[in-house]
Design an enzyme around this catalytic site. Structure first.
Site, PDB file in Angstrom:
ATOM      1  CB  CYS A 175      -0.920   0.025   1.217  1.00 38.66           C
ATOM      2  SG  CYS A 175      -2.118  -1.309   1.241  1.00 38.66           S
ATOM      3  NE  ARG A 232      -2.732  -4.351  -2.869  1.00 40.68           N
ATOM      4  CZ  ARG A 232      -2.260  -3.673  -1.830  1.00 40.68           C
ATOM      5  NH1 ARG A 232      -2.550  -2.398  -1.698  1.00 40.68           N
ATOM      6  NH2 ARG A 232      -1.506  -4.253  -0.929  1.00 40.68           N
TER       7      ARG A 232
END
Ligand code: BEZ
Length: 236
Positions: free
Chosen positions: A73, A150
């Site tokens: 991330c 995601r």
């Protein structure tokens, strides 16, 4: 975080949805489809309160990420922040979301600035109750794990979802592919054609396939009636 009634209604629909036997763990990203109006919401973010519908009139890329302070991330946010001007040039805003608290987001963005020398200036929403994540299918409806996948939603200036993708926690997304998708969506919206595989700005689009049998029989080559670059049309 507060949500407008549309989202609450949508979440109820999602929660009451009957899944076929054996599919109790419906796949994330399964809630919305291309062509749906993006569910509206208001939420606290790193840049203040945001409302999705306030973005009408410009493109918006909405991304979710599993958690702050995680390796993949972090690389994604560094990459997105570095590409922010590219999105801006395409009149496209960026917005991110995870279940982490606003203060976690703040601390993470400060760490990113100090470690990578880049400031993430687009809003990152907190979604501690998962109400937005569930509305967008970023978590499975019955999933007890609160980490969002995601997910990426490309939302057009009318608020319509035009493309979306869903990646697992252990694979980061390509910012270049996000920009290419945005370019392709904007190019096809100009109405001149279809974007082929690996299309890049400046390359020709494909023409819409012929619609009548007369056109099909009149075409030169075997594939010409359904597979032709748009610029070839004028030479016919
Ligand atoms: C990551 O971003 O590195 C990550 C997030 C959640 C689970 C695993 C990895």
């Amino acid at each position: 975080m507060y949500c407008n009634p549309d989202v609450k209604w949508y979440v109820e629909c999602m929660t009451n949805h009957e899944f076929p036997a054996g599919s109790e763990r419906a796949a994330p990203c399964a809630g919305l489809r291309i062509g749906d109006l993006a569910p509206d919401f208001s939420a606290r973010s790193t840049t203040g309160d945001v409302r999705l519908s306030d973005y009408r009139g410009r493109w918006l890329v909405l991304v979710s990420h599993p958690a702050d302070f995680t390796p993949v991330c972090t690389t994604e946010f560094v990459a997105l922040a570095r590409a922010a001007e590219e999105f801006e040039r395409r009149d496209c805003a960026l917005m991110a979301l995870s279940v982490d608290s606003l203060f976690s987001h703040f601390a993470w963005l400060r760490m990113i600035r100090d470690r990578f020398g880049i400031e993430v200036r687009f809003p990152i929403i907190e979604d501690p109750t998962l109400v937005i994540a569930r509305a967008y299918g970023m978590v499975a409806p019955q999933d007890s794990d609160s980490a969002t996948v995601r997910a990426t939603f490309f939302i057009d200036p009318e608020g319509v979802i035009r493309a979306m993708s869903c990646y697992p926690a252990n694979v980061g997304r390509s910012t270049q592919e996000m920009i290419r998708t945005l370019d392709a969506l904007q190019a096809v919206d100009e109405g001149t054609g279809l974007a082929p595989a690996n299309w890049e700005p400046g390359e020709s689009l494909l023409r819409h396939p012929r619609a009548t049998l007369e056109d099909v029989f009149a075409a030169d080559g075997q594939a010409d009636w359904f597979l032709q670059h748009a610029e070839q049309e004028s030479s016919r």
